[in-house]
Motif scaffolding. Structure first.
Motif, short mmCIF file in Angstrom:
data_model
loop_
_atom_site.label_atom_id
_atom_site.label_comp_id
_atom_site.label_asym_id
_atom_site.label_seq_id
_atom_site.Cartn_x
_atom_site.Cartn_y
_atom_site.Cartn_z
N GLU A 1 0.86 -1.18 0.00
CA GLU A 1 0.00 0.00 0.00
C GLU A 1 0.90 1.24 0.00
O GLU A 1 1.89 1.30 0.73
CB GLU A 1 -0.89 0.02 1.24
CG GLU A 1 -1.78 1.26 1.35
CD GLU A 1 -2.57 1.27 2.64
OE1 GLU A 1 -3.76 0.93 2.60
OE2 GLU A 1 -2.00 1.64 3.69
N ASN B 1 1.04 5.40 0.41
CA ASN B 1 0.37 6.60 0.89
C ASN B 1 1.20 7.82 0.52
O ASN B 1 2.36 7.93 0.92
CB ASN B 1 0.18 6.54 2.41
CG ASN B 1 -0.75 5.42 2.81
OD1 ASN B 1 -1.84 5.28 2.29
ND2 ASN B 1 -0.30 4.60 3.75
N THR C 1 1.31 11.86 0.84
CA THR C 1 0.72 12.97 1.58
C THR C 1 1.01 14.31 0.91
O THR C 1 2.11 14.53 0.41
CB THR C 1 1.23 12.99 3.03
OG1 THR C 1 0.80 11.79 3.67
CG2 THR C 1 0.67 14.18 3.79
N THR D 1 -4.08 12.70 2.16
CA THR D 1 -3.26 11.53 1.84
C THR D 1 -3.97 10.68 0.80
O THR D 1 -5.12 10.25 1.02
CB THR D 1 -2.99 10.70 3.10
OG1 THR D 1 -2.27 11.48 4.05
CG2 THR D 1 -2.17 9.46 2.76
N SER E 1 -4.15 7.21 -0.92
CA SER E 1 -3.76 5.84 -0.59
C SER E 1 -4.06 4.94 -1.78
O SER E 1 -5.20 4.86 -2.25
CB SER E 1 -4.53 5.36 0.65
OG SER E 1 -4.14 4.04 0.98
#
Lengths: 114, 112
Positions: free
Chosen positions: B17, B19, B21, B72, B74
């Protein structure tokens, strides 16, 4: 969704000449925009193409250098005038309905000025 | 005009995964947050848009804290084909150009 087609996809032009890039959308869109993108860099907004009126240019871009037409809700052109090597870049057309909805982009026109 | 700040680049591996930001400290009340993805030699492609809390679609999720000063993106279980540049945009429709002002973007490299 909307599909945006740009022509030409690429061109090599002599300095001092002008090139007109066409942008065709397969459906009516409220807003159309023109961007410039140097390889490996982010997009810079040139102007918003307004239907039936003069385009709205961002700081650093002027109508004499980048005249824009938008005769209807599905078509726009950007002309790069009196080109110099510094105008070598990728030019992208974008369209959308506004109101915080997504924008759609063409594949871009890769311009090289020699 | 709300300025955005993103990491210049990120590396990940397939199946993880990711992420990403984005900081937008001076976001205005009417501003939305939009993310685009761009592959080489292509125009940007819309990924997701949100105003607050969480938004999810078939491609990604967008998390926005209560103060909305950051967001964020994702990406679940990335694949090699997710290698691209990801742009965070902040703006509202009152100024069309404002809505589509691109920042530096994050170059994501997914490795096998």
């Amino acid at each position: 969704s909307a599909v945006i087609s740009q022509k030409p996809s690429r061109d090599i032009c002599q300095r001092g000449t002008s090139l007109t890039i066409q942008c065709q959308v397969d459906s009516q869109v409220t807003m159309m925009f023109w961007y410039r993108q140097q390889p490996g860099q982010s997009l810079t907004l040139i102007a918003t193409a307004n239907q039936g009126s003069e385009a709205t240019y961002e700081s650093g871009f002027v109508i004499d250098k980048f005249p824009i037409s938008r005769p209807n809700l599905t078509f726009s052109t950007l002309t790069v005038s009196n080109m110099s090597p510094e105008d070598s870049s990728i030019y992208l057309c974008s369209g959308g309905q506004g109101a915080n909805t997504e924008a759609f982009f063409g594949q871009g026109t890769r311009l090289t000025v020699v | 005009l709300a300025k955005t700040t993103q990491p210049i680049s990120m590396d990940s591996y397939e199946g993880q995964e990711v992420n990403i930001t984005c900081s937008h400290n001076n976001i205005a009340t009417n501003d939305y947050i939009t993310w685009y993805q761009q592959f080489p030699s292509q125009g940007p492609r819309f990924i997701i848009q949100g105003y607050k809390t969480k938004v999810t679609n078939e491609v990604a999720s967008l998390f926005i804290p209560a103060d909305r000063k950051s967001s964020t993106l994702s990406l679940p279980r990335v694949s090699l084909s997710d290698t691209a540049v990801y742009y965070c945009l902040v703006g509202d429709n009152s100024n069309a150009g404002n809505m589509l002002t691109f920042g530096g973007g994050t170059r994501l490299m997914v490795k096998p």
